[in-house]
Scaffold this motif. Structure first.
Motif, PDB file in Angstrom:
ATOM      1  N   SER A   1       0.835  -1.209   0.000  1.00 35.18           N
ATOM      2  CA  SER A   1       0.000   0.000   0.000  1.00 35.18           C
ATOM      3  C   SER A   1       0.866   1.254   0.000  1.00 35.18           C
ATOM      4  O   SER A   1       0.761   2.129   0.879  1.00 35.18           O
ATOM      5  CB  SER A   1      -0.942  -0.013   1.211  1.00 35.18           C
ATOM      6  N   VAL A   2       1.737   1.346  -0.978  1.00 36.41           N
ATOM      7  CA  VAL A   2       2.625   2.496  -1.133  1.00 36.41           C
ATOM      8  C   VAL A   2       2.633   2.898  -2.607  1.00 36.41           C
ATOM      9  O   VAL A   2       2.401   2.069  -3.490  1.00 36.41           O
ATOM     10  CB  VAL A   2       4.064   2.181  -0.652  1.00 36.41           C
ATOM     11  N   VAL A   3       2.906   4.167  -2.870  1.00 42.33           N
ATOM     12  CA  VAL A   3       2.945   4.662  -4.241  1.00 42.33           C
ATOM     13  C   VAL A   3       4.101   5.641  -4.412  1.00 42.33           C
ATOM     14  O   VAL A   3       4.532   6.292  -3.460  1.00 42.33           O
ATOM     15  CB  VAL A   3       1.628   5.359  -4.653  1.00 42.33           C
ATOM     16  N   VAL A   4       4.581   5.726  -5.646  1.00 39.62           N
ATOM     17  CA  VAL A   4       5.543   6.733  -6.068  1.00 39.62           C
ATOM     18  C   VAL A   4       4.835   7.609  -7.097  1.00 39.62           C
ATOM     19  O   VAL A   4       4.194   7.096  -8.027  1.00 39.62           O
ATOM     20  CB  VAL A   4       6.805   6.096  -6.673  1.00 39.62           C
ATOM     21  N   LEU A   5       4.918   8.918  -6.948  1.00 36.31           N
ATOM     22  CA  LEU A   5       4.221   9.857  -7.824  1.00 36.31           C
ATOM     23  C   LEU A   5       5.107  10.308  -8.974  1.00 36.31           C
ATOM     24  O   LEU A   5       6.335  10.415  -8.831  1.00 36.31           O
ATOM     25  CB  LEU A   5       3.758  11.092  -7.047  1.00 36.31           C
ATOM     26  N   SER A   6       4.480  10.614 -10.105  1.00 38.93           N
ATOM     27  CA  SER A   6       5.202  11.274 -11.189  1.00 38.93           C
ATOM     28  C   SER A   6       5.355  12.753 -10.852  1.00 38.93           C
ATOM     29  O   SER A   6       4.581  13.328 -10.065  1.00 38.93           O
ATOM     30  CB  SER A   6       4.450  11.120 -12.513  1.00 38.93           C
ATOM     31  N   TYR A   7       6.339  13.383 -11.453  1.00 40.95           N
ATOM     32  CA  TYR A   7       6.590  14.807 -11.207  1.00 40.95           C
ATOM     33  C   TYR A   7       5.388  15.655 -11.617  1.00 40.95           C
ATOM     34  O   TYR A   7       4.955  16.544 -10.881  1.00 40.95           O
ATOM     35  CB  TYR A   7       7.839  15.248 -11.979  1.00 40.95           C
ATOM     36  N   ALA A   8       4.823  15.359 -12.820  1.00 40.32           N
ATOM     37  CA  ALA A   8       3.715  16.163 -13.328  1.00 40.32           C
ATOM     38  C   ALA A   8       2.494  16.053 -12.420  1.00 40.32           C
ATOM     39  O   ALA A   8       1.832  17.057 -12.120  1.00 40.32           O
ATOM     40  CB  ALA A   8       3.363  15.735 -14.753  1.00 40.32           C
ATOM     41  N   PHE A   9       2.188  14.842 -11.977  1.00 31.95           N
ATOM     42  CA  PHE A   9       1.041  14.644 -11.094  1.00 31.95           C
ATOM     43  C   PHE A   9       1.277  15.331  -9.750  1.00 31.95           C
ATOM     44  O   PHE A   9       0.368  15.950  -9.191  1.00 31.95           O
ATOM     45  CB  PHE A   9       0.799  13.146 -10.893  1.00 31.95           C
TER      46      PHE A   9
ATOM     47  N   ARG B   1       3.103  17.993  -9.183  1.00 33.33           N
ATOM     48  CA  ARG B   1       2.978  19.442  -9.357  1.00 33.33           C
ATOM     49  C   ARG B   1       1.519  19.852  -9.551  1.00 33.33           C
ATOM     50  O   ARG B   1       1.061  20.835  -8.963  1.00 33.33           O
ATOM     51  CB  ARG B   1       3.800  19.886 -10.564  1.00 33.33           C
ATOM     52  N   GLN B   2       0.815  19.101 -10.375  1.00 26.51           N
ATOM     53  CA  GLN B   2      -0.557  19.485 -10.711  1.00 26.51           C
ATOM     54  C   GLN B   2      -1.512  19.289  -9.533  1.00 26.51           C
ATOM     55  O   GLN B   2      -2.333  20.152  -9.244  1.00 26.51           O
ATOM     56  CB  GLN B   2      -1.039  18.663 -11.911  1.00 26.51           C
ATOM     57  N   ARG B   3      -1.398  18.139  -8.879  1.00 30.47           N
ATOM     58  CA  ARG B   3      -2.367  17.800  -7.839  1.00 30.47           C
ATOM     59  C   ARG B   3      -1.990  18.363  -6.470  1.00 30.47           C
ATOM     60  O   ARG B   3      -2.862  18.718  -5.675  1.00 30.47           O
ATOM     61  CB  ARG B   3      -2.494  16.274  -7.752  1.00 30.47           C
ATOM     62  N   PHE B   4      -0.683  18.456  -6.195  1.00 27.75           N
ATOM     63  CA  PHE B   4      -0.243  18.831  -4.857  1.00 27.75           C
ATOM     64  C   PHE B   4       0.605  20.103  -4.848  1.00 27.75           C
ATOM     65  O   PHE B   4       1.208  20.430  -3.830  1.00 27.75           O
ATOM     66  CB  PHE B   4       0.520  17.676  -4.213  1.00 27.75           C
ATOM     67  N   GLY B   5       0.661  20.780  -5.988  1.00 25.75           N
ATOM     68  CA  GLY B   5       1.340  22.069  -6.039  1.00 25.75           C
ATOM     69  C   GLY B   5       2.827  22.014  -5.756  1.00 25.75           C
ATOM     70  O   GLY B   5       3.421  22.998  -5.333  1.00 25.75           O
TER      71      GLY B   5
END
Length: 235
Positions: free
Chosen positions: A151-159, A161-165
């Motif tokens: 239950s862990v995730v790694v985020l993309s840079y674009a996501f 920036r877009q979703r979490f500023g």
């Protein structure tokens, strides 16, 4: 504008009256432009457009060929079974590492309304096979590719920036995906984006469970596989 035009006319008259000085000015500009162009030719492929993977020439995409009724191999490409993936992991004389992925489209909840994401489930060696380090946090630990611990995730840079500023404190926070809580453990750098097998950019990655009976399955073909060749092995 009138002042600018007067200045330009004065400059042209001055250059015409002193041809030696004019030659020096033109030569200086030409050298400066040439130097800038040469520098950009080196920097552009190495820093701006370079692949975000370590030694990309050693990376290969792996497929299975569908068998024929007569026992031969038909032309074409199949997605890979978990059993074949396990065989390639064991082929240490050919590959240093082998990573696998499959598509995943979870719903992100917790906002005004659910948002469908483009994501991937990946094997424990996925990021190490490509050779890219995260910009924030870490990638997955081997034990996180097991049941009850993924239950862990790694985020993309674009996501991110877009979703979490671009919030640098995102590591350690939880997201709700398909009604399940996932902890963010890392964010990949901006240039890391694998548009394969999805035509769209991936928003995030989670560990895929490939163990036990799953690795013995040779009938279900659903994996996209990459291998990193050993340095002494050619294509």
């Amino acid at each position: 504008m009138d002042t600018l035009l007067r200045d330009l006319r004065y400059l042209v008259r001055s250059l015409r009256s002193n041809r030696g000085f004019s030659s020096v000015v033109i030569l200086t500009i030409a050298v400066a432009v040439a130097a800038s162009t040469a520098l950009f030719s080196v920097v552009n492929p190495l820093l701006i457009r370079a692949e975000p993977y370590v030694e990309p020439e050693r990376l290969v995409a792996l497929w299975e060929s569908p068998p024929r009724a007569d026992g031969g191999v038909a032309p074409g490409k199949n997605e890979v079974s978990a059993g074949t993936y396990a065989d390639w992991i064991a082929a240490r004389e050919v590959f240093d590492r082998v990573g696998a992925l499959t598509t995943w489209r979870p719903n992100l909840t917790g906002g005004d309304e659910p948002v469908r994401l483009e994501a991937m489930g990946v094997s424990r060696d996925f990021f190490q096979t490509l050779g890219t380090r995260p910009m924030l946090g870490r990638v997955f630990m081997p034990e996180e590719a097991t049941a009850g611990k993924n239950s862990v995730v790694v985020l993309s840079y674009a996501f991110w920036r877009q979703r979490f500023g671009g919030d640098s404190s995102i590591v350690g926070r939880e997201l709700s995906l398909n009604g399940r809580k996932y902890m963010v453990v890392g964010v990949m750098p901006e240039r890391f984006q694998l548009r394969y097998p999805l035509p769209e950019a991936s928003d995030l990655w989670r560990p895929m469970i490939l163990e036990g009976e799953t690795l013995a399955n040779r009938r279900s073909h659903y994996l996209y596989v990459f291998g990193r060749l050993r340095r002494d092995v050619s294509i």
